[in-house]
Every structure is written in C-alpha cells, then in structure tokens.
Design a protein around this motif. Structure first.
Motif, short mmCIF file in Angstrom:
data_model
loop_
_atom_site.label_atom_id
_atom_site.label_comp_id
_atom_site.label_asym_id
_atom_site.label_seq_id
_atom_site.Cartn_x
_atom_site.Cartn_y
_atom_site.Cartn_z
N LEU A 16 47.13 48.27 5.10
CA LEU A 16 47.33 49.18 3.98
C LEU A 16 46.32 48.93 2.87
O LEU A 16 45.88 49.87 2.21
CB LEU A 16 48.77 49.09 3.46
N LYS A 17 45.94 47.67 2.67
CA LYS A 17 44.90 47.36 1.68
C LYS A 17 43.58 48.01 2.09
O LYS A 17 42.89 48.61 1.28
CB LYS A 17 44.74 45.85 1.54
N LEU A 18 43.24 47.89 3.37
CA LEU A 18 42.01 48.51 3.88
C LEU A 18 42.05 50.02 3.72
O LEU A 18 41.08 50.65 3.32
CB LEU A 18 41.82 48.14 5.36
N PRO A 50 24.10 54.10 3.21
CA PRO A 50 24.56 52.71 3.16
C PRO A 50 26.02 52.58 2.72
O PRO A 50 26.76 51.75 3.24
CB PRO A 50 23.62 52.04 2.15
N ALA A 51 26.46 53.42 1.77
CA ALA A 51 27.86 53.36 1.31
C ALA A 51 28.81 53.77 2.44
O ALA A 51 29.83 53.11 2.67
CB ALA A 51 28.05 54.26 0.10
N ILE A 52 28.47 54.84 3.15
CA ILE A 52 29.30 55.28 4.28
C ILE A 52 29.33 54.21 5.36
O ILE A 52 30.38 53.88 5.92
CB ILE A 52 28.79 56.63 4.84
N SER A 53 28.18 53.63 5.65
CA SER A 53 28.10 52.58 6.66
C SER A 53 28.96 51.37 6.31
O SER A 53 29.57 50.76 7.19
CB SER A 53 26.65 52.15 6.89
N GLN A 54 29.03 51.03 5.04
CA GLN A 54 29.89 49.92 4.61
C GLN A 54 31.37 50.23 4.87
O GLN A 54 32.11 49.38 5.33
CB GLN A 54 29.67 49.61 3.12
N HIS A 55 31.79 51.45 4.55
CA HIS A 55 33.17 51.84 4.83
C HIS A 55 33.46 51.77 6.32
O HIS A 55 34.49 51.23 6.75
CB HIS A 55 33.45 53.26 4.32
N LYS A 58 33.83 48.19 7.67
CA LYS A 58 35.14 47.59 7.42
C LYS A 58 36.18 48.07 8.43
O LYS A 58 37.01 47.29 8.89
CB LYS A 58 35.60 47.89 5.99
N LEU A 59 36.13 49.34 8.77
CA LEU A 59 37.06 49.89 9.77
C LEU A 59 36.71 49.39 11.17
O LEU A 59 37.60 49.13 11.99
CB LEU A 59 37.04 51.42 9.73
N ILE A 62 37.72 45.49 12.12
CA ILE A 62 39.07 45.22 12.64
C ILE A 62 39.42 46.16 13.79
O ILE A 62 40.57 46.27 14.19
CB ILE A 62 40.14 45.25 11.53
N GLU A 63 38.40 46.84 14.29
CA GLU A 63 38.48 47.66 15.49
C GLU A 63 39.42 48.87 15.37
O GLU A 63 39.97 49.34 16.35
CB GLU A 63 38.83 46.82 16.70
N LEU A 64 39.58 49.40 14.14
CA LEU A 64 40.37 50.63 13.96
C LEU A 64 39.57 51.84 14.40
O LEU A 64 40.15 52.86 14.76
CB LEU A 64 40.79 50.81 12.50
N VAL A 65 38.25 51.73 14.34
CA VAL A 65 37.39 52.81 14.83
C VAL A 65 36.49 52.26 15.92
O VAL A 65 36.21 51.06 15.98
CB VAL A 65 36.54 53.48 13.71
#
Length: 115
Positions: A16-18, A50-55, A58-59, A62-65
């Motif tokens: 949920l934090k992510l 770069p901003a999109i790549s950072q998001h 993160k996803l 943790i293998e959500l995407v």
C-alpha cells in the motif's frame, strides 16, 4: 479451512505504501487492461522518461509488473502470477477506470509511438 493465501499485515503495508503514490497507482490501474511502454506513460503523465522509469523500477523490483520486449521496446504489464496479485487486484477493482488516458493517447496518435 480456507486455503486462500492472505497477504500479511507487514506485506500489505509495504504494498500500500508503494501504491500510495498516485502515479504508480494509476499505472497499475492502466496496466490492468493495457500493456504500455515508457514512452506512452511519459505522454500520459506528462513526465520525463527518467521519472517514469523510476516509478516502473519500483514496481518491477517487487515483481508487480513484468516486461515484454517487442523489438527494441519494452512493454509493461501486471504480473498476475505474483503472490500478492489477488490483494492488488482487489485494491485496483475499487478504483475508477483510467481508459480515458489511453483513449486520449490514441486520439493524439501516440498510442504506440515507440514502434
């Protein structure tokens, strides 16, 4: 006894934090029904690559995407095999659809701008 795997409180808190970031949450909602590449997200969110790549990193960390390579481009989708996918899916189902962002991209001729 219910054999459904439940997400423990600590893990739920981390997820949920992510997803507490509006951009990442919107990305996940979009990925529920559309595979997208970085260039499409940059146009949708009016953010730098770069901003999109950072998001996405993160996803992805943790293998959500997951990533799928199509030529020289990488498309992202939700990892439905993730152990916490049922939890994530329940959260996403409570949110309004974001298909308008994809429709706007198509109208601008940018839907698959990276092929």
């Amino acid at each position: 006894m219910n054999k459904t795997v439940k997400t423990d409180m600590q893990r739920a808190s981390q997820l949920l934090k992510l997803l507490g970031d509006q951009t990442r949450l919107t990305m996940m909602k979009l990925l529920q029904s559309h595979d997208c590449c970085v260039c499409e997200f940059t146009a949708m969110f009016n953010m730098s690559q770069p901003a999109i790549s950072q998001h996405l990193r993160k996803l992805r960390d943790i293998e959500l995407v997951k990533e799928t390579r199509k030529g020289k481009w990488i498309f992202y989708s939700i990892n439905e095999d993730h152990e916490d996918y049922p939890f994530i899916q329940n959260v996403l189902e409570e949110l309004p659809g974001q298909d308008g962002l994809v429709t706007d991209l198509e109208t601008q001729g940018l839907r698959i701008c990276c092929e």
